[in-house]
Design a protein around this motif. Structure first.
Motif, mmCIF file in Angstrom:
data_model
loop_
_atom_site.group_PDB
_atom_site.id
_atom_site.type_symbol
_atom_site.label_atom_id
_atom_site.label_comp_id
_atom_site.label_asym_id
_atom_site.label_seq_id
_atom_site.Cartn_x
_atom_site.Cartn_y
_atom_site.Cartn_z
ATOM 1 N N ALA A 55 0.824 -1.213 0.000
ATOM 2 C CA ALA A 55 0.000 0.000 0.000
ATOM 3 C C ALA A 55 0.858 1.262 0.000
ATOM 4 N N VAL A 160 -6.701 5.459 -3.913
ATOM 5 C CA VAL A 160 -7.475 4.273 -4.290
ATOM 6 C C VAL A 160 -6.555 3.086 -4.556
ATOM 7 N N SER A 163 -5.320 1.500 -1.366
ATOM 8 C CA SER A 163 -6.375 0.712 -0.716
ATOM 9 C C SER A 163 -6.562 -0.635 -1.408
ATOM 10 N N TYR A 166 -3.568 -2.906 -0.784
ATOM 11 C CA TYR A 166 -3.580 -3.502 0.559
ATOM 12 C C TYR A 166 -4.482 -4.731 0.597
#
Length: 202
Positions: A55, A160, A163, A166
């Motif tokens: 991330a 984005v 996220s 991740y």
């Protein structure tokens, strides 16, 4: 690069391409804090450090055009993320891929601003022109609208993308661990069967 071998292609590929502790320690920009991010804890591949490293690497790769590796390394300290992995993932943006991502960022920025205009009557644009963000606008004074929209798109990609990275890294890590466990169980079963067969013959 690390010469250690693992049982998964992905881990082997990462180890071949990620920077080593020695390489990062010798970097003149990182030397002042090298003792902090070279601790073994930040170089272990765990279910928490790997997704965080991915991330942060994606975020750093999109949020600034240069110095992504250093930003990723710095952010890995408080986040307890995997340092070499975060540095490696920043190469998602490089001289070869940057033109592609610039086009994507521009189109994404245009799309979001159009959606904002249609859904809220341009609330986001009104907020930007309200004066509260004048300091930010002044940073890019003289820059064309296209560049501003592209920068906005890169910010969205950073948030984005981090996220999504991740989540995907977490899922991927679980799959890798599950496969390793299956292989270990199969190996244990084979050894047990061999031992039982030998005992039976005896």
């Amino acid at each position: 690069m690390s010469k250690r071998r693992s049982k998964t292609f992905l881990t082997d590929w990462i180890r071949r391409h990620m920077p080593t502790r020695e390489q990062m320690a010798e970097n003149k920009y990182l030397q002042p804090i090298a003792h902090r991010f070279l601790t073994p804890e930040l170089w272990r591949f765990t279910r928490r450090s790997v997704p965080r490293g991915v991330a942060l690497g994606i975020f750093a790769g999109f949020i600034i055009p240069v110095g992504q590796i250093f930003l990723a390394a710095f952010m890995s300290l408080p986040a307890r993320a995997n340092v070499p992995l975060s540095a490696l993932v920043t190469f998602i943006t490089n001289p070869l891929t940057f033109p592609f991502w610039a086009v994507v960022a521009n189109k994404l920025g245009v799309f979001i601003l159009k959606v904002d205009l249609a859904a809220t009557g341009g609330a986001a644009q009104d907020e930007m022109t309200s004066g509260r963000w004048s300091w930010f606008v002044n940073l890019f004074e003289g820059v064309g609208v296209t560049v501003l929209v592209t920068i906005f798109g890169f910010v969205v990609l950073a948030i984005v993308g981090a996220s999504i990275g991740y989540v995907l890294a977490s899922i991927g890590w679980r799959i890798i661990v599950a496969r390793k466990r299956k292989r270990r169980l199969r190996a244990m079963e084979r050894r047990l069967e061999e031992r039982l067969s030998k005992d039976g013959e005896a």
